[in-house]
Write an enzyme that holds these catalytic residues in place. Structure first.
Site, PDB file in Angstrom:
ATOM      1  N   SER A   1      40.653  44.017  33.020  1.00 42.59           N
ATOM      2  CA  SER A   1      39.377  44.182  33.731  1.00 42.59           C
ATOM      3  C   SER A   1      39.343  45.529  34.426  1.00 42.59           C
ATOM      4  O   SER A   1      40.197  45.827  35.268  1.00 42.59           O
ATOM      5  CB  SER A   1      39.207  43.069  34.771  1.00 42.59           C
ATOM      6  OG  SER A   1      38.136  43.418  35.632  1.00 42.59           O
TER       7      SER A   1
ATOM      8  N   HIS B   1      37.621  44.456  29.467  1.00 43.89           N
ATOM      9  CA  HIS B   1      36.786  43.481  30.177  1.00 43.89           C
ATOM     10  C   HIS B   1      35.946  44.203  31.229  1.00 43.89           C
ATOM     11  O   HIS B   1      36.472  44.880  32.109  1.00 43.89           O
ATOM     12  CB  HIS B   1      37.694  42.439  30.833  1.00 43.89           C
ATOM     13  CG  HIS B   1      36.971  41.282  31.432  1.00 43.89           C
ATOM     14  ND1 HIS B   1      36.538  40.200  30.694  1.00 43.89           N
ATOM     15  CD2 HIS B   1      36.621  41.011  32.714  1.00 43.89           C
ATOM     16  CE1 HIS B   1      35.939  39.316  31.490  1.00 43.89           C
ATOM     17  NE2 HIS B   1      35.972  39.793  32.727  1.00 43.89           N
TER      18      HIS B   1
ATOM     19  N   ASP C   1      33.287  43.715  34.162  1.00 42.30           N
ATOM     20  CA  ASP C   1      32.701  42.745  35.086  1.00 42.30           C
ATOM     21  C   ASP C   1      31.417  43.297  35.681  1.00 42.30           C
ATOM     22  O   ASP C   1      31.435  44.270  36.439  1.00 42.30           O
ATOM     23  CB  ASP C   1      33.701  42.433  36.209  1.00 42.30           C
ATOM     24  CG  ASP C   1      34.796  41.496  35.738  1.00 42.30           C
ATOM     25  OD1 ASP C   1      34.469  40.429  35.183  1.00 42.30           O
ATOM     26  OD2 ASP C   1      35.982  41.831  35.907  1.00 42.30           O
TER      27      ASP C   1
ATOM     28  N   MET D   1      28.264  42.679  38.049  1.00 43.19           N
ATOM     29  CA  MET D   1      27.861  41.838  39.186  1.00 43.19           C
ATOM     30  C   MET D   1      26.603  42.391  39.829  1.00 43.19           C
ATOM     31  O   MET D   1      26.437  43.616  39.923  1.00 43.19           O
ATOM     32  CB  MET D   1      28.979  41.787  40.225  1.00 43.19           C
ATOM     33  CG  MET D   1      30.321  41.377  39.641  1.00 43.19           C
ATOM     34  SD  MET D   1      31.568  41.205  40.910  1.00 43.19           S
ATOM     35  CE  MET D   1      33.028  40.879  39.917  1.00 43.19           C
TER      36      MET D   1
ATOM     37  N   HIS E   1      31.332  40.682  30.826  1.00 45.09           N
ATOM     38  CA  HIS E   1      31.185  39.444  31.597  1.00 45.09           C
ATOM     39  C   HIS E   1      30.042  39.624  32.594  1.00 45.09           C
ATOM     40  O   HIS E   1      30.195  40.301  33.608  1.00 45.09           O
ATOM     41  CB  HIS E   1      32.525  39.171  32.307  1.00 45.09           C
ATOM     42  CG  HIS E   1      32.532  37.962  33.175  1.00 45.09           C
ATOM     43  ND1 HIS E   1      33.566  37.694  34.062  1.00 45.09           N
ATOM     44  CD2 HIS E   1      31.656  36.924  33.296  1.00 45.09           C
ATOM     45  CE1 HIS E   1      33.316  36.554  34.689  1.00 45.09           C
ATOM     46  NE2 HIS E   1      32.159  36.074  34.261  1.00 45.09           N
TER      47      HIS E   1
ATOM     48  N   MET F   1      27.751  38.603  35.427  1.00 50.00           N
ATOM     49  CA  MET F   1      27.588  37.706  36.574  1.00 50.00           C
ATOM     50  C   MET F   1      26.282  38.113  37.253  1.00 50.00           C
ATOM     51  O   MET F   1      26.266  38.610  38.383  1.00 50.00           O
ATOM     52  CB  MET F   1      28.799  37.841  37.512  1.00 50.00           C
ATOM     53  CG  MET F   1      30.057  37.210  36.928  1.00 50.00           C
ATOM     54  SD  MET F   1      31.574  37.813  37.676  1.00 50.00           S
ATOM     55  CE  MET F   1      31.883  39.236  36.639  1.00 50.00           C
TER      56      MET F   1
ATOM     57  N   MET G   1      36.789  30.535  34.438  1.00 48.91           N
ATOM     58  CA  MET G   1      37.093  31.283  35.663  1.00 48.91           C
ATOM     59  C   MET G   1      38.171  30.537  36.437  1.00 48.91           C
ATOM     60  O   MET G   1      38.011  29.351  36.746  1.00 48.91           O
ATOM     61  CB  MET G   1      35.861  31.403  36.563  1.00 48.91           C
ATOM     62  CG  MET G   1      34.706  32.231  36.021  1.00 48.91           C
ATOM     63  SD  MET G   1      35.058  33.974  35.791  1.00 48.91           S
ATOM     64  CE  MET G   1      35.753  34.468  37.357  1.00 48.91           C
TER      65      MET G   1
ATOM     66  N   GLY H   1      33.315  37.132  41.583  1.00 53.01           N
ATOM     67  CA  GLY H   1      32.812  38.059  42.601  1.00 53.01           C
ATOM     68  C   GLY H   1      33.784  39.185  42.937  1.00 53.01           C
ATOM     69  O   GLY H   1      33.361  40.305  43.157  1.00 53.01           O
TER      70      GLY H   1
ATOM     71  N   GLY I   1      37.976  40.924  42.444  1.00 54.84           N
ATOM     72  CA  GLY I   1      39.314  40.943  41.871  1.00 54.84           C
ATOM     73  C   GLY I   1      40.328  40.591  42.948  1.00 54.84           C
ATOM     74  O   GLY I   1      39.982  40.478  44.130  1.00 54.84           O
ATOM     75  N   GLY I   2      41.564  40.412  42.539  1.00 54.04           N
ATOM     76  CA  GLY I   2      42.660  40.228  43.486  1.00 54.04           C
ATOM     77  C   GLY I   2      42.709  38.889  44.197  1.00 54.04           C
ATOM     78  O   GLY I   2      43.396  38.755  45.217  1.00 54.04           O
TER      79      GLY I   2
ATOM     80  N   ASP J   1      40.167  33.952  33.308  1.00 55.89           N
ATOM     81  CA  ASP J   1      39.836  35.128  34.112  1.00 55.89           C
ATOM     82  C   ASP J   1      39.981  34.821  35.604  1.00 55.89           C
ATOM     83  O   ASP J   1      39.260  33.978  36.136  1.00 55.89           O
ATOM     84  CB  ASP J   1      38.384  35.521  33.788  1.00 55.89           C
ATOM     85  CG  ASP J   1      37.923  36.789  34.486  1.00 55.89           C
ATOM     86  OD1 ASP J   1      38.745  37.450  35.135  1.00 55.89           O
ATOM     87  OD2 ASP J   1      36.718  37.107  34.349  1.00 55.89           O
TER      88      ASP J   1
ATOM     89  N   GLY K   1      43.081  36.037  38.818  1.00 56.84           N
ATOM     90  CA  GLY K   1      44.392  35.754  39.407  1.00 56.84           C
ATOM     91  C   GLY K   1      45.516  35.588  38.399  1.00 56.84           C
ATOM     92  O   GLY K   1      46.558  35.002  38.722  1.00 56.84           O
TER      93      GLY K   1
ATOM     94  N   GLY L   1      42.986  42.084  36.060  1.00 61.53           N
ATOM     95  CA  GLY L   1      42.659  43.337  36.717  1.00 61.53           C
ATOM     96  C   GLY L   1      43.830  43.802  37.560  1.00 61.53           C
ATOM     97  O   GLY L   1      44.551  44.741  37.206  1.00 61.53           O
ATOM     98  N   SER L   2      44.071  43.116  38.686  1.00 58.63           N
ATOM     99  CA  SER L   2      45.073  43.622  39.624  1.00 58.63           C
ATOM    100  C   SER L   2      46.484  43.628  39.070  1.00 58.63           C
ATOM    101  O   SER L   2      47.237  44.566  39.340  1.00 58.63           O
ATOM    102  CB  SER L   2      45.005  42.887  40.962  1.00 58.63           C
ATOM    103  OG  SER L   2      44.563  41.590  40.823  1.00 58.63           O
TER     104      SER L   2
HETATM  105  C1  DX5 Z   1      36.012  38.092  39.023  1.00 62.57           C
HETATM  106  C2  DX5 Z   1      36.137  38.811  37.697  1.00 62.57           C
HETATM  107  C3  DX5 Z   1      37.535  38.966  37.146  1.00 62.57           C
HETATM  108  C4  DX5 Z   1      38.514  39.555  38.094  1.00 62.57           C
HETATM  109  C5  DX5 Z   1      39.869  39.750  37.480  1.00 62.57           C
HETATM  110  O1  DX5 Z   1      34.690  37.787  39.254  1.00 62.57           O
HETATM  111  O2  DX5 Z   1      35.405  38.132  36.712  1.00 62.57           O
HETATM  112  O3  DX5 Z   1      37.493  39.650  35.910  1.00 62.57           O
HETATM  113  O4  DX5 Z   1      38.072  40.750  38.599  1.00 62.57           O
HETATM  114  O5  DX5 Z   1      40.661  40.408  38.414  1.00 62.57           O
HETATM  115  P1  DX5 Z   1      42.068  39.853  38.913  1.00 62.57           P
HETATM  116  O6  DX5 Z   1      42.951  39.827  37.687  1.00 62.57           O
HETATM  117  O7  DX5 Z   1      42.455  40.826  39.926  1.00 62.57           O
HETATM  118  O8  DX5 Z   1      41.845  38.470  39.444  1.00 62.57           O
HETATM  119 ZN    ZN Z   2      35.499  38.798  34.541  1.00 64.47          ZN
END
Ligand code: DX5
Ligand code: ZN
Length: 220
Positions: free
Chosen positions: A10, A35, A37, A39, A68, A70, A139, A144, A146-147, A177, A179, A199-200
């Site tokens: 991500s 990926h 995201d 929003m 993705h 949102m 999910m 909303g 990351g991390g 997706d 954590g 992501g993180s």
């Molecule tokens: C959250 C996103 C994810 C998220 C993934 O709304 O859809 O893609 O950022 O990031 P980590 O891996 O840090 O949870």
């Molecule tokens: Zn995502």
């Protein structure tokens, strides 16, 4: 199973001041998908990027853009994200008044259809449409940000879905997706997920060694 696992980093955790370079690095590091995201500050309490950014990023890689959305109402943006170069377009069923119509719109632009379930959203919300779907995104955090911390309670949903998909002999990817880290990646694969978003973990672990982190998520 391991060989069919795909990793979709991500870019939410990337450095937004140099997204193009970050995508080239992910490509070289062995990412399967990218990926993205999206929003809107309305469907989720955060704002990220729009179709113009996706369009500008498109020339940096040939890898699949796993977008993705949102955003709500989502139908208004299917055209622009399609034309910007998305390959997979994933939406949340709560973001449309008419799920079948949204699926039809994505297909009209010849994109792969993804549907995403938030941690509390149940499978029966989308079961009726399952024959029309290419990918289900589970999910494992509230969408909303990351991390956040992985929610193990969604594993049962992944298992049930995998069972439905194999019983009906369908070809649907299960993507997970939120954590995802080196401690839970095996668990989510064993439950039946075959695409892991991260992501993180990918951007921050091992001093940001993207190749190592992608490899570890794939093989662990
Ligand atoms: C959250 C996103 C994810 C998220 C993934 O709304 O859809 O893609 O950022 O990031 P980590 O891996 O840090 O949870
Ligand atoms: Zn995502």
């Amino acid at each position: 199973m391991t060989s069919s696992i795909k990793i979709s980093p991500s870019i939410l955790s990337a450095d937004f001041s140099k997204l193009g370079e970050e995508i080239v690095s992910l490509d070289k590091a062995g990412a399967d998908y990218i990926h993205v995201d999206v929003m809107d500050g309305h469907f989720v309490p955060n704002l990220t990027i729009g179709p113009e950014v996706v369009k500008k990023l498109r020339p940096f890689t040939k890898k699949t853009f796993d977008v993705h959305l949102m955003i709500s109402p989502v139908d208004n943006y299917i055209k622009s994200f399609s034309e910007a170069g998305s390959d997979i377009i994933t939406f949340h069923p709560e973001a449309t008044d008419n799920i079948a119509h949204t699926i039809g719109l994505i297909k009209k632009y010849n994109k792969k259809v993804g549907v995403s379930l938030k941690p509390k959203s149940r499978i029966n919300l989308i079961e009726k449409y399952i024959n029309e779907i290419d990918l289900i995104l589970i999910m494992s955090v509230e969408p909303g940000f990351g991390g956040q911390k992985f929610m193990p309670e969604v594993l049962d949903k992944v298992k049930s879905l995998r069972k439905i998909i194999s019983e009906r002999n369908l070809k649907i990817d299960i993507e997970i997706d939120g954590g995802i880290n080196f401690n839970n990646s095996k668990q989510v694969k064993d439950a039946g997920a075959n695409i892991l978003v991260s992501g993180s973990t990918i951007f921050n672990e091992n001093n940001g060694d993207l190749k190592k982190n992608i490899g570890l998520l794939r093989s662990s």
